[in-house]
Structure formats: C-alpha cells, structure tokens
Design an enzyme around this catalytic site. Structure first.
Site, PDB file in Angstrom:
ATOM      1  N   LYS A 295      -2.440   5.776  -4.716  1.00 45.44           N
ATOM      2  CA  LYS A 295      -2.020   5.324  -3.478  1.00 45.44           C
ATOM      3  C   LYS A 295      -2.446   3.778  -3.397  1.00 45.44           C
ATOM      4  O   LYS A 295      -2.051   3.156  -2.167  1.00 45.44           O
ATOM      5  CB  LYS A 295      -2.612   6.174  -2.459  1.00 45.44           C
TER       6      LYS A 295
ATOM      7  N   SER B 201      -4.301   5.919   3.219  1.00 38.49           N
ATOM      8  CA  SER B 201      -2.778   6.373   2.311  1.00 38.49           C
ATOM      9  C   SER B 201      -3.132   7.766   1.594  1.00 38.49           C
ATOM     10  O   SER B 201      -2.294   8.547   1.481  1.00 38.49           O
ATOM     11  CB  SER B 201      -2.435   5.314   1.258  1.00 38.49           C
TER      12      SER B 201
ATOM     13  N   HIS C 181      -3.137   6.749 -13.553  1.00 36.18           N
ATOM     14  CA  HIS C 181      -4.158   6.596 -12.796  1.00 36.18           C
ATOM     15  C   HIS C 181      -5.749   6.877 -13.231  1.00 36.18           C
ATOM     16  O   HIS C 181      -6.542   6.715 -12.390  1.00 36.18           O
ATOM     17  CB  HIS C 181      -4.280   7.773 -11.464  1.00 36.18           C
TER      18      HIS C 181
END
Ligand code: A3P
Length: 300
Positions: free
Chosen positions: A54, A145, A115
């Site tokens: 995010k 987020s 990620h």
C-alpha cells in the site's frame, strides 16, 4: 495468465492466515513456499518494484511500464498490472501459477514486483545487480490504506483501532512497516536501489519520474514525460481497468465498498486517527525510528 486470476475460486482468500518466516508474518501460501522464492534467479536486466504493501506499488509499476514503453499508452494497456509485473513471492494453490513461474515465463527484460522486506529478498537480485525501485510512504497514510485494503480481501473484519495496533506491532502481512522502510534505506547505497517517496511523487511527479528515467537509463522528450504524468495520475489510473485491479475476481479483491484506487492522497490519516491514537502512534514511532536518518512527510 489473465485467465489464471479469473479462474480462482471465490473462497480463495477465506481463512488465509499468516505464518512467520525469519520473524516476518507472511501469507501461509507464501510462507510455505518461501525457500523457492529465496532461490529465485534474478537477471541483470530485471527491474523490480519493491514496496511495503500500500505504499504506491501500482503507481510506480505504471510509471516504470510507461517509461519502458516510451509513453505508448496502448502498449501499457496490453494487460492488467499483475500480469505485466509478476509478483515474485505470490503463490497460488496448484494447479494455478505462482509469481515465480510467471516471471520465468516472461521474456527479458522483465518487470517484477515484491513486498518482501530487505532481509527476505532473493540474493540473486544483488548478485546480478538488477535494478530495484523502492517506494516508501509515510506510516500513517500507509496504515490507513492497508486498513481499507484489508476490507477488500476476505480477511476477518476488524476495527481501525484493532488494525492500527496490529500494524504498530508489525503483525500484518509482510511484517513491520518500520523494519521494511529502514531495511531498504540502510542498504540502498550498497546496491542498485533507487529509493523514492510516495509524498514526493505526489508533490512533484515530473521530478520523480525523471529520477526513474535516469535510473532506467532512458532519455525521453518532454512531451512524452507529460504523457507519462497524465497517464499515471490518480484520476487516469482510477479509470484505467488495466491499472485499477477491476479485472481481479471479487473473490480475491472485493471493490464493492472500497476501491483499490481509493483516495491517493497525502494526509488522509487525519480523517481516521483520533487525537489519542495519534499520540500513542507518535510516541511509538519515535522509539521504532530512533537512530535512522530516514524522514517522512505526513502532509504536503
Ligand atoms: P489509498 O488507499 O491511500 O488511496 P499499492 O499499489 O502499493 O497497493 O498502493 C495503493 C495505494 O496507492 C492506494 O492508496 C492507491 O489509491 C494509491 N495510488 C495508486 N495509484 C496512485 C496514483 N496514480 N496517484 C496517487 N496514489 C495512487
């Protein structure tokens, strides 16, 4: 490959838990296959977009693809983001394909996404001197987020208060925001890592796009840069089915209440943090970020 996502069972995300790998909570399927990911073979001409979830991954992916395709919008609309950039650690239940397989089937030069925190990254990226673009976003907006994103998945519902506490503990998918942003920051000068900030991209997209171009050794004329700025703006990407994840089956990502392209702002945290939450957060932040030269803007 597009069909792979389409054929996922609606219940795919139900009950997906987290399992620690070297202290980092990862989705079960990722944790179980981590050894394969650790042995992933990077290539010197790979470009990897690396982020904490995010932080602006999809935005940077669109920028990289537009630069690579020299501003050709139609080429960038050839497929949804997740097809254009295999997500290297993502594992789907067999017989569906994993991110590694997608990456291995992709002709070079490849564009990839991860990620993973620095210490879980496949070593081959550093051995091969592949280019890595890291985007960091201030913790408060990143947490907000992530909270709304979780609501689009089949994760059990929880309140903002509960989510924020868990986020601060680092007990969410891909682990601690604090360790993630610091991990890449500390290593950025030892490897081919371009470290950028979401807030800078928002404040001065042209300047940040030029940094990416330089890093990718691309020299594009001003009118192409203007086109890239326009195509990668929040309003354009929100409308673009190849960038807004609307092609994902709702069983995987349910956008009926919240959109993947939700707000795209700096400072939205002010609409969600209570005064008390902000105080606790700030106090904890100081401790966790003590000793780093890394600085974030929480408003612009
Ligand atoms: P919000 O939830 O705050 O709106 P990621 O791609 O890493 O999952 O990050 C998603 C976040 O980036 C979402 O933040 C999304 O709206 C925002 N985003 C995506 N494209 C953007 C753009 N072109 N400009 C600004 N923000 C963008």
């Amino acid at each position: 490959m597009h069909e792979v996502a389409q054929s996922l069972p609606d219940t795919f995300c139900e009950g997906l838990g987290l399992k620690p790998v070297q202290g980092v909570p990862l989705m079960d399927l990722i944790a179980d296959s981590y050894e394969l990911v650790a042995n992933f073979q990077a290539k010197p001409d790979d470009v990897l977009v690396a982020t904490y979830p995010k932080a602006g991954t999809t935005w940077m992916q669109e920028i990289v693809d537009m630069i690579d395709n020299e501003g050709d919008v139609e080429k960038c609309k050839r497929a949804p983001t997740h097809i254009r950039f295999p997500f290297i650690e993502f594992f789907l239940p067999p017989p569906l394909k994993s991110g590694i397989e997608d990456a291995e089937n992709m002709p070079s030069p490849r564009k990839l996404k991860t990620h993973l925190p620095f210490h879980l990254m496949p070593k081959s990226f550093w051995e091969q001197r592949s280019k890595v673009i890291y985007v960091a976003r201030n913790a408060k907006d990143n947490a907000v987020s992530y909270y709304f994103f979780e609501k689009m998945t089949k994760a059990p519902p929880r309140s903002w208060e509960e989510f924020l506490t868990t986020f601060m503990q680092g007990n969410v998918g891909w682990g601690s925001w604090y360790d993630h942003v610091k991990g890449f920051w500390e290593k950025k000068d030892q490897h081919q890592i371009l470290y950028l900030f979401y807030e800078d991209m928002k404040k001065n997209p042209e300047q940040e796009i030029r940094k990416v171009m330089k890093f990718l050794e691309k020299d594009l004329p001003d009118h192409v840069i203007s086109k890239i700025i326009e195509h990668t703006s929040f309003s354009s990407m929100k409308k673009n089915p190849m960038a807004n994840y609307s092609t994902m089956p709702s069983g995987l990502l349910d956008q009926s209440f919240h959109k993947f392209m939700r707000k795209g702002d700096v400072g939205d945290w002010k609409n969600h943090f209570t005064v008390a939450q902000n105080e606790v957060f700030e106090e904890d932040y100081k401790k966790k970020m003590a000793g780093t030269s890394l600085r974030f803007h929480t408003e612009i």
